[in-house]
Design an enzyme around this catalytic site. Structure first.
Site, PDB file in Angstrom:
ATOM      1  CG  ASP A 106      -2.335   0.510   0.786  1.00  0.00           C
ATOM      2  OD1 ASP A 106      -2.412   1.712   0.440  1.00  0.00           O
ATOM      3  OD2 ASP A 106      -3.310  -0.265   0.766  1.00  0.00           O
TER       4      ASP A 106
ATOM      5  N   GLY B 102      -7.389  -5.076   1.207  1.00  0.00           N
ATOM      6  CA  GLY B 102      -6.211  -5.736   1.774  1.00  0.00           C
ATOM      7  C   GLY B 102      -5.114  -5.903   0.739  1.00  0.00           C
ATOM      8  CE  LYS B 103      -4.094  -0.787  -2.351  1.00  0.00           C
ATOM      9  NZ  LYS B 103      -5.061  -0.345  -1.301  1.00  0.00           N
ATOM     10  NE  ARG B 104      -4.546  -9.988   3.317  1.00  0.00           N
ATOM     11  CZ  ARG B 104      -4.539  -8.902   4.087  1.00  0.00           C
ATOM     12  NH1 ARG B 104      -4.115  -7.741   3.617  1.00  0.00           N
ATOM     13  NH2 ARG B 104      -4.940  -8.967   5.356  1.00  0.00           N
TER      14      ARG B 104
END
Lengths: 311, 311
Positions: A106, B102-104
């Protein structure tokens, strides 16, 4: 002490570069293991914790580091994450270096929140406390420098480490990572930027607290990246079940057997599912796990310069 | 009902495309808020939960969706994640569509574990239960198709959604995302692949359960991607504090004011820190939050085709 120096020291002390990956899947726990726990989410989480701690009791005396795959704990909600927290604490108490494999990414203050969560401290009641106690974290570079420097800054302050995904071990890694721009593939662009992110963060060992994830399944790229990134520690996934061999990984090491750590997850933690180990250790899953670690140490020692660590 | 159809229906019902981002930072909570809770990690987590629920009580009646930034909860350990879990449940009970930011990213069975965690169900005591109850998740594409299809598969099965990072809103997004290979920048390669990941997953609205994250801060790229990706829902960060304006975002919408949802986090949840709203709502931080939402709805209605949602 710089994270890279801590890791190098641990590799030298244990005389091998093996990382045991802890990716607990309830459906693969040893026969009867789950039955000891209640059949609800907290029960499964308690089983994951018990299993992870049992694995650690076997492997922590043998290897320098362990790597926790966050996904398998997140899959059991807050209870799963409490299990991860407790298992990390157990790993620390057993002296293992803890890598948190969350591939977080992020920007700005959000990246800093992740960094403080896993590597640093957060403000609590007028003081600062560490929430997770990991020693290093894996991060994804797609967002560029904004998404990496907050992690590096916190890591440098807290004597922790960061491993940036450069070349992953999966089949479709090629789709974007191999796209050629300005005469070189994307993963080489990432590798070049990584050198700038690590600038000023080398330890006395010559290695840097900013490391790279480079898969064992692409031996040519691994060799090429080793040459392009002197002083960068490689965290190498893909050994074993994914198909990478010790010979494939050999170029990742320097002449002293340093410069790379090699992860194995399922091949070790679920070793009791492998027929020859199941036969050798009937009813003793921890025996199978220990043998799998010793076999991997031996394989790397025989086929890479990691054998020099035994001199 | 396909996730895209659910989202389109919610946008039409609420007559605006606003997503309120919930990124709770303890140091920015309203004056005196933290003091109501014990000064330990569980106390801070309880404050994050109370604040999130209070925000939801104001915004859930007004907007179609909310987005939780996982980092700020992970920063308070397992207690923080229990607070996230409870706040997500509260959002669901108030009828909001919940996006888990969560940008997993991972591969194979690990990606599937993340997908099942946030969008699907996991095996517990002979049954399958949903651990997190989110409606959609943000994911990072660096690992290629292997890292995306497990999310899409689970989302399709569970009538949930996936938003893939295509073009992020930060300054250094250009570093890798703009590298030109085979005549087009990386983010266009990702956009093209995204169309293949979404194949067969369009809903009756014409929009797809596989969406794209495209930042408001690069208006030209936003317009270009809108043209290149018909039928793909855009989740647009970067409005407000990050510098994106309603005019910048206008090209993201189709002629009916659909096709994009626009996130605002700090500009809404910490609206009481903005001088004009602090003056207008003394001692009433929720009033400031509500006004900030109404102002954003009005701004988008006046400057984009989202105004058509009011016809």
């Amino acid at each position: 002490m710089n994270f890279a120096d801590q890791l190098v020291e641990a590799v030298r002390r244990k005389r091998n570069p093996v990382v045991v990956g802890i990716d607990p899947r309830p459906e693969e726990l040893p026969g009867g293991f789950l039955d000891r726990f209640p059949g609800d989410r907290a029960g499964v989480a308690a089983a994951l914790k018990a299993f992870g701690c049992d694995v650690l009791d076997v492997v922590a005396p043998l290897v320098p580091a362990v790597k926790f795959q966050s996904a398998f704990y997140e899959a059991y909600g807050p209870e799963g994450l409490a299990a991860l927290h407790a298992t990390v604490e157990h790993a620390k108490s057993r002296g293992a270096i803890v890598l948190f494999d969350g591939k977080r990414n992020d920007i700005g203050s959000t990246a800093e929140a992740y960094a403080r969560a896993y590597l640093g401290k957060v403000p609590i009641g007028g003081a600062f406390e560490p929430p997770w106690h990991a020693d290093a974290i894996t991060v994804n570079p797609y967002l560029g420098t904004d998404g990496i420097t907050p992690f590096v800054r916190v890591a440098a302050r807290e004597q922790k480490g960061v491993f940036v995904l450069v070349r992953t071990s999966n089949a479709s890694a090629r789709e974007f990572q191999d796209l050629v721009a300005d005469g070189k593939p994307l993963y080489r662009h990432v590798a070049e930027k990584l050198l700038t992110w690590g600038a000023g963060h080398a330890g006395e060992s010559g290695y840097n607290l900013v490391g790279a994830v480079v898969g064992a399944t692409y031996p040519q790229e691994l060799a090429e990246l080793r040459e392009a990134m002197p002083g960068i520690l490689f965290l190498v996934p893909g050994y074993g079940v994914q198909g990478g061999t010790a010979k494939d990984i050999a170029p990742a090491f320097d002449e002293h057997g340093l410069g790379a750590i090699v992860n194995n997850s399922r091949g070790i933690t679920f070793a009791y599912e492998r027929p020859h180990l199941a036969a050798q250790f009937p009813g003793n899953w921890q025996g199978a796990v220990e043998q799998a670690v010793r076999d991997m140490i031996q394989d790397l020692a025989a086929n890479t310069s990691a054998g020099r660590l035994r001199d």
